[in-house]
Design a protein around this motif. Sequence first.
Motif, PDB file in Angstrom:
ATOM      1  N   LYS A   3       0.826  -1.208   0.000  1.00 18.70           N
ATOM      2  CA  LYS A   3       0.000   0.000   0.000  1.00 18.70           C
ATOM      3  C   LYS A   3       0.864   1.264   0.000  1.00 18.70           C
ATOM      4  O   LYS A   3       0.630   2.195  -0.764  1.00 18.70           O
ATOM      5  CB  LYS A   3      -0.928   0.007   1.223  1.00 18.70           C
ATOM      6  CG  LYS A   3      -2.341  -0.463   0.929  1.00 18.70           C
ATOM      7  CD  LYS A   3      -3.249  -0.196   2.106  1.00 18.70           C
ATOM      8  CE  LYS A   3      -4.630  -0.808   1.836  1.00 18.70           C
ATOM      9  NZ  LYS A   3      -5.521  -0.667   2.995  1.00 18.70           N
ATOM     10  N   GLN A   4       1.868   1.279   0.882  1.00 22.58           N
ATOM     11  CA  GLN A   4       2.629   2.517   1.067  1.00 22.58           C
ATOM     12  C   GLN A   4       3.483   2.876  -0.146  1.00 22.58           C
ATOM     13  O   GLN A   4       3.561   4.035  -0.540  1.00 22.58           O
ATOM     14  CB  GLN A   4       3.519   2.405   2.323  1.00 22.58           C
ATOM     15  CG  GLN A   4       2.738   2.341   3.627  1.00 22.58           C
ATOM     16  CD  GLN A   4       1.856   3.560   3.848  1.00 22.58           C
ATOM     17  OE1 GLN A   4       2.223   4.684   3.493  1.00 22.58           O
ATOM     18  NE2 GLN A   4       0.681   3.356   4.428  1.00 22.58           N
ATOM     19  N   ASN A   5       4.155   1.873  -0.724  1.00 18.62           N
ATOM     20  CA  ASN A   5       5.093   2.213  -1.815  1.00 18.62           C
ATOM     21  C   ASN A   5       4.458   2.132  -3.200  1.00 18.62           C
ATOM     22  O   ASN A   5       5.106   2.431  -4.207  1.00 18.62           O
ATOM     23  CB  ASN A   5       6.340   1.316  -1.756  1.00 18.62           C
ATOM     24  CG  ASN A   5       6.075  -0.112  -2.232  1.00 18.62           C
ATOM     25  OD1 ASN A   5       4.923  -0.500  -2.450  1.00 18.62           O
ATOM     26  ND2 ASN A   5       7.124  -0.892  -2.368  1.00 18.62           N
ATOM     27  N   TYR A   6       3.177   1.744  -3.272  1.00 20.22           N
ATOM     28  CA  TYR A   6       2.561   1.569  -4.597  1.00 20.22           C
ATOM     29  C   TYR A   6       1.131   2.100  -4.636  1.00 20.22           C
ATOM     30  O   TYR A   6       0.837   3.089  -5.306  1.00 20.22           O
ATOM     31  CB  TYR A   6       2.607   0.093  -4.992  1.00 20.22           C
ATOM     32  CG  TYR A   6       2.114  -0.184  -6.398  1.00 20.22           C
ATOM     33  CD1 TYR A   6       2.826   0.268  -7.499  1.00 20.22           C
ATOM     34  CD2 TYR A   6       0.938  -0.896  -6.614  1.00 20.22           C
ATOM     35  CE1 TYR A   6       2.385   0.021  -8.796  1.00 20.22           C
ATOM     36  CE2 TYR A   6       0.487  -1.153  -7.900  1.00 20.22           C
ATOM     37  CZ  TYR A   6       1.203  -0.692  -8.986  1.00 20.22           C
ATOM     38  OH  TYR A   6       0.758  -0.933 -10.266  1.00 20.22           O
ATOM     39  N   PHE A  26       1.593 -12.124  -2.637  1.00 16.47           N
ATOM     40  CA  PHE A  26       0.834 -12.840  -3.648  1.00 16.47           C
ATOM     41  C   PHE A  26       0.747 -12.008  -4.915  1.00 16.47           C
ATOM     42  O   PHE A  26       0.888 -10.778  -4.899  1.00 16.47           O
ATOM     43  CB  PHE A  26      -0.573 -13.225  -3.155  1.00 16.47           C
ATOM     44  CG  PHE A  26      -1.520 -12.070  -3.020  1.00 16.47           C
ATOM     45  CD1 PHE A  26      -2.266 -11.633  -4.107  1.00 16.47           C
ATOM     46  CD2 PHE A  26      -1.677 -11.413  -1.814  1.00 16.47           C
ATOM     47  CE1 PHE A  26      -3.142 -10.567  -3.990  1.00 16.47           C
ATOM     48  CE2 PHE A  26      -2.546 -10.342  -1.683  1.00 16.47           C
ATOM     49  CZ  PHE A  26      -3.276  -9.920  -2.789  1.00 16.47           C
ATOM     50  N   SER A  27       0.534 -12.695  -6.005  1.00  9.91           N
ATOM     51  CA  SER A  27       0.306 -12.067  -7.305  1.00  9.91           C
ATOM     52  C   SER A  27      -1.037 -12.550  -7.822  1.00  9.91           C
ATOM     53  O   SER A  27      -1.343 -13.745  -7.729  1.00  9.91           O
ATOM     54  CB  SER A  27       1.414 -12.444  -8.292  1.00  9.91           C
ATOM     55  OG  SER A  27       2.686 -12.074  -7.794  1.00  9.91           O
ATOM     56  N   GLY A  28      -1.832 -11.625  -8.364  1.00 12.43           N
ATOM     57  CA  GLY A  28      -3.131 -12.024  -8.886  1.00 12.43           C
ATOM     58  C   GLY A  28      -3.752 -10.918  -9.709  1.00 12.43           C
ATOM     59  O   GLY A  28      -3.479  -9.730  -9.499  1.00 12.43           O
ATOM     60  N   ASP A  59       2.618  -7.246  -0.967  1.00 14.59           N
ATOM     61  CA  ASP A  59       2.795  -7.523   0.455  1.00 14.59           C
ATOM     62  C   ASP A  59       1.562  -7.019   1.200  1.00 14.59           C
ATOM     63  O   ASP A  59       1.367  -5.823   1.369  1.00 14.59           O
ATOM     64  CB  ASP A  59       4.053  -6.813   0.960  1.00 14.59           C
ATOM     65  CG  ASP A  59       4.352  -7.143   2.418  1.00 14.59           C
ATOM     66  OD1 ASP A  59       3.546  -7.840   3.054  1.00 14.59           O
ATOM     67  OD2 ASP A  59       5.409  -6.689   2.914  1.00 14.59           O
ATOM     68  N   ILE A  60       0.741  -7.971   1.641  1.00 19.20           N
ATOM     69  CA  ILE A  60      -0.515  -7.602   2.294  1.00 19.20           C
ATOM     70  C   ILE A  60      -0.345  -7.424   3.800  1.00 19.20           C
ATOM     71  O   ILE A  60      -1.296  -7.145   4.521  1.00 19.20           O
ATOM     72  CB  ILE A  60      -1.576  -8.684   1.958  1.00 19.20           C
ATOM     73  CG1 ILE A  60      -2.975  -8.190   2.255  1.00 19.20           C
ATOM     74  CG2 ILE A  60      -1.275  -9.980   2.682  1.00 19.20           C
ATOM     75  CD1 ILE A  60      -4.056  -9.132   1.825  1.00 19.20           C
ATOM     76  N   PHE A 119      -1.385 -16.093  10.050  1.00 18.56           N
ATOM     77  CA  PHE A 119      -1.519 -15.674  11.445  1.00 18.56           C
ATOM     78  C   PHE A 119      -2.243 -14.352  11.563  1.00 18.56           C
ATOM     79  O   PHE A 119      -2.747 -13.991  12.607  1.00 18.56           O
ATOM     80  CB  PHE A 119      -0.137 -15.560  12.102  1.00 18.56           C
ATOM     81  CG  PHE A 119       0.507 -16.888  12.373  1.00 18.56           C
ATOM     82  CD1 PHE A 119      -0.010 -17.743  13.328  1.00 18.56           C
ATOM     83  CD2 PHE A 119       1.623 -17.284  11.663  1.00 18.56           C
ATOM     84  CE1 PHE A 119       0.573 -18.972  13.579  1.00 18.56           C
ATOM     85  CE2 PHE A 119       2.217 -18.505  11.906  1.00 18.56           C
ATOM     86  CZ  PHE A 119       1.699 -19.350  12.865  1.00 18.56           C
ATOM     87  N   GLY A 120      -2.278 -13.583  10.494  1.00 22.14           N
ATOM     88  CA  GLY A 120      -2.954 -12.296  10.526  1.00 22.14           C
ATOM     89  C   GLY A 120      -1.981 -11.165  10.272  1.00 22.14           C
ATOM     90  O   GLY A 120      -0.817 -11.371   9.948  1.00 22.14           O
ATOM     91  N   ARG A 121      -2.466  -9.960  10.413  1.00 20.46           N
ATOM     92  CA  ARG A 121      -1.697  -8.777  10.076  1.00 20.46           C
ATOM     93  C   ARG A 121      -0.473  -8.630  10.974  1.00 20.46           C
ATOM     94  O   ARG A 121      -0.541  -8.838  12.176  1.00 20.46           O
ATOM     95  CB  ARG A 121      -2.565  -7.533  10.186  1.00 20.46           C
ATOM     96  CG  ARG A 121      -3.633  -7.464   9.099  1.00 20.46           C
ATOM     97  CD  ARG A 121      -2.983  -7.238   7.732  1.00 20.46           C
ATOM     98  NE  ARG A 121      -3.893  -7.530   6.654  1.00 20.46           N
ATOM     99  CZ  ARG A 121      -4.609  -6.599   6.029  1.00 20.46           C
ATOM    100  NH1 ARG A 121      -4.546  -5.353   6.401  1.00 20.46           N
ATOM    101  NH2 ARG A 121      -5.379  -6.946   5.022  1.00 20.46           N
ATOM    102  N   SER A 122       0.619  -8.254  10.361  1.00 22.90           N
ATOM    103  CA  SER A 122       1.855  -8.042  11.109  1.00 22.90           C
ATOM    104  C   SER A 122       1.994  -6.607  11.571  1.00 22.90           C
ATOM    105  O   SER A 122       2.933  -6.258  12.267  1.00 22.90           O
ATOM    106  CB  SER A 122       3.049  -8.405  10.220  1.00 22.90           C
ATOM    107  OG  SER A 122       3.055  -7.613   9.054  1.00 22.90           O
ATOM    108  N   ASN A 123       1.069  -5.725  11.179  1.00 26.49           N
ATOM    109  CA  ASN A 123       1.241  -4.304  11.488  1.00 26.49           C
ATOM    110  C   ASN A 123       0.432  -3.872  12.711  1.00 26.49           C
ATOM    111  O   ASN A 123      -0.103  -2.788  12.778  1.00 26.49           O
ATOM    112  CB  ASN A 123       0.863  -3.441  10.278  1.00 26.49           C
ATOM    113  CG  ASN A 123      -0.578  -3.630   9.853  1.00 26.49           C
ATOM    114  OD1 ASN A 123      -1.212  -4.597  10.245  1.00 26.49           O
ATOM    115  ND2 ASN A 123      -1.103  -2.709   9.073  1.00 26.49           N
ATOM    116  N   PHE A 124       0.289  -4.797  13.681  1.00 25.84           N
ATOM    117  CA  PHE A 124      -0.247  -4.495  15.006  1.00 25.84           C
ATOM    118  C   PHE A 124      -1.731  -4.182  15.025  1.00 25.84           C
ATOM    119  O   PHE A 124      -2.231  -3.571  15.960  1.00 25.84           O
ATOM    120  CB  PHE A 124       0.539  -3.350  15.662  1.00 25.84           C
ATOM    121  CG  PHE A 124       2.018  -3.584  15.698  1.00 25.84           C
ATOM    122  CD1 PHE A 124       2.900  -2.648  15.197  1.00 25.84           C
ATOM    123  CD2 PHE A 124       2.523  -4.768  16.211  1.00 25.84           C
ATOM    124  CE1 PHE A 124       4.275  -2.880  15.217  1.00 25.84           C
ATOM    125  CE2 PHE A 124       3.885  -5.009  16.226  1.00 25.84           C
ATOM    126  CZ  PHE A 124       4.771  -4.057  15.733  1.00 25.84           C
TER     127      PHE A 124
END
Length: 522
Positions: A79-82, A324-326, A336-337, A402-407
């Motif tokens: 999201k941030q870089n694209y 993932f690519s889609g 990177d989600i 496991f879920g989101r890594s961004n807290f």
Amino acid sequence: MNPKSRQQQVIKAFEDFLSTPLETVLQRHLNTQTSAALSLFHDVAANVPAYKAFLAEREINPATIQTLEEFQQLPAIAKQNYILRYPLGDLCRNGQLQGCDMIAASSGSSGKPTFWPRFFTDELQIATRFEQIFHDSFYTDTRRTLAVICFTLGTWVGGMFTSNCCRYLASKGYPITVITPGNNKEEILRVVEELGSAFEQVVLLGYPPFLKDVIDTGIARGVEWQQYQIKLVMAGEVFSEEWRSLVGERVGSQNPCYDFASLYGTADAGVLGNETPLSICIRRFLAQNPDAARALFGESRLPTLVQYDPFTRFFEVQDGGLLFSGDNGIPLVRYDILDTGGIVSYDAMLQFLAEWRFNPVAALENSALPQRPAIANSTPHSPLPTPHSPRGIHQLPFVYVFGRSNFTVSYFGANIYPENVTVGLEQPGIQEWVTGKFVLQVKEDADKNRFLSVVVELGAGVEGSEDRRLAIASSILSQLLRLNSEFANYVPAEYQTPQVTLAPMGDFEYFPIGVKHRYTRQ
């Protein structure tokens, strides 16, 4: 794209969807998954202005990317870089937003939505994930089925997307009838009681804690769920197998592997993978064998475990995170989600389980949901005939999440961010009492109902009181409602108020001194 070619594209895609058997679709990956990812890359590099610019900035010549190894050296997008760096139209093919016919929104930490365009053909890809569930798990090809959409309706991705996909399955010949009460609990209960008995089974599609709330409310009002042959399709939450067993018991489920299916879905790209009878069978074994789960996943917590089709969603693992690519309205290449997890091939999974002396295929054969008679000869809830070999066993790879890594924490399918809670603690009249530190987590009570817990650190010399606790809870709630549209629309009103606990400064369990503070716990 001119109207004529757009029309032809729609006709061809829909004809392919309607005429291609599920089994054929799920076997394509055996020969072409890598070439599909490379083809997507070259298409996006040639036709999507934002990705062209992204590669050019990094001096990458698309013509030099010809192998999987070279593909995997490409920088990941996020999201941030694209997504947030380029105009929405530039993220679409040929720079044309009008090439899509639907836009969904996901809410970010500030409450400002990210928009995700898509086209009819993108939904057909995702409809195959629903077909897997309705055909393999629920045997819907032979049972008159009422699909009750309990996801929030509106710009959020769940409700409209799910409704559309279920209608496409009806077009393909599945005897599915769709109704869309959304997350209106009263309307859901009315729909089930007034219409359910006209069908052979009722499928509730929604967020796990909300569906449990619907079921528990129904039981309290005397709804006899077992008479409706209830099935559940869920998304947005990691839940325990104890939760699945409890809910299954309350609706009269005879076989959890065939009565439930969870989706790994996202506004960014629709459904990335789905639970299958095989993946559920495996996860239930792992839940009872934590040593095996730890050996497989490397952690003491049980992730969501689904199977995916690498022909349409090509997964990779990088530094413990999933890429993932889609293809979508906004095509994504090595995206990177921010989910942590991993991938396991079909053969590797069965080999691993064999080492733990478990054969999930054999286990499913012993418990498989038997085939019901053809529609024309059946009556509602007719007795089941002799079991056949189980459905839902496809040689598809597994992805665990496991879920989101961004807290963030996920609650009724809404991503809740620490930043939202921070604002609640920074309000006048509140900030004088607290340090600003807190711990946000989703907990379960003894009856497996989820609630939002916030442990707040009091300032030096500040005494906790019931009035202060309630004032802090009210302030946090008002800011969550203001800042986070997913929270406001996904979470039922009676579950929105956080349960606040006040802890003294330096509390050893939550706020140990000298340790870097973490604002969320899973």
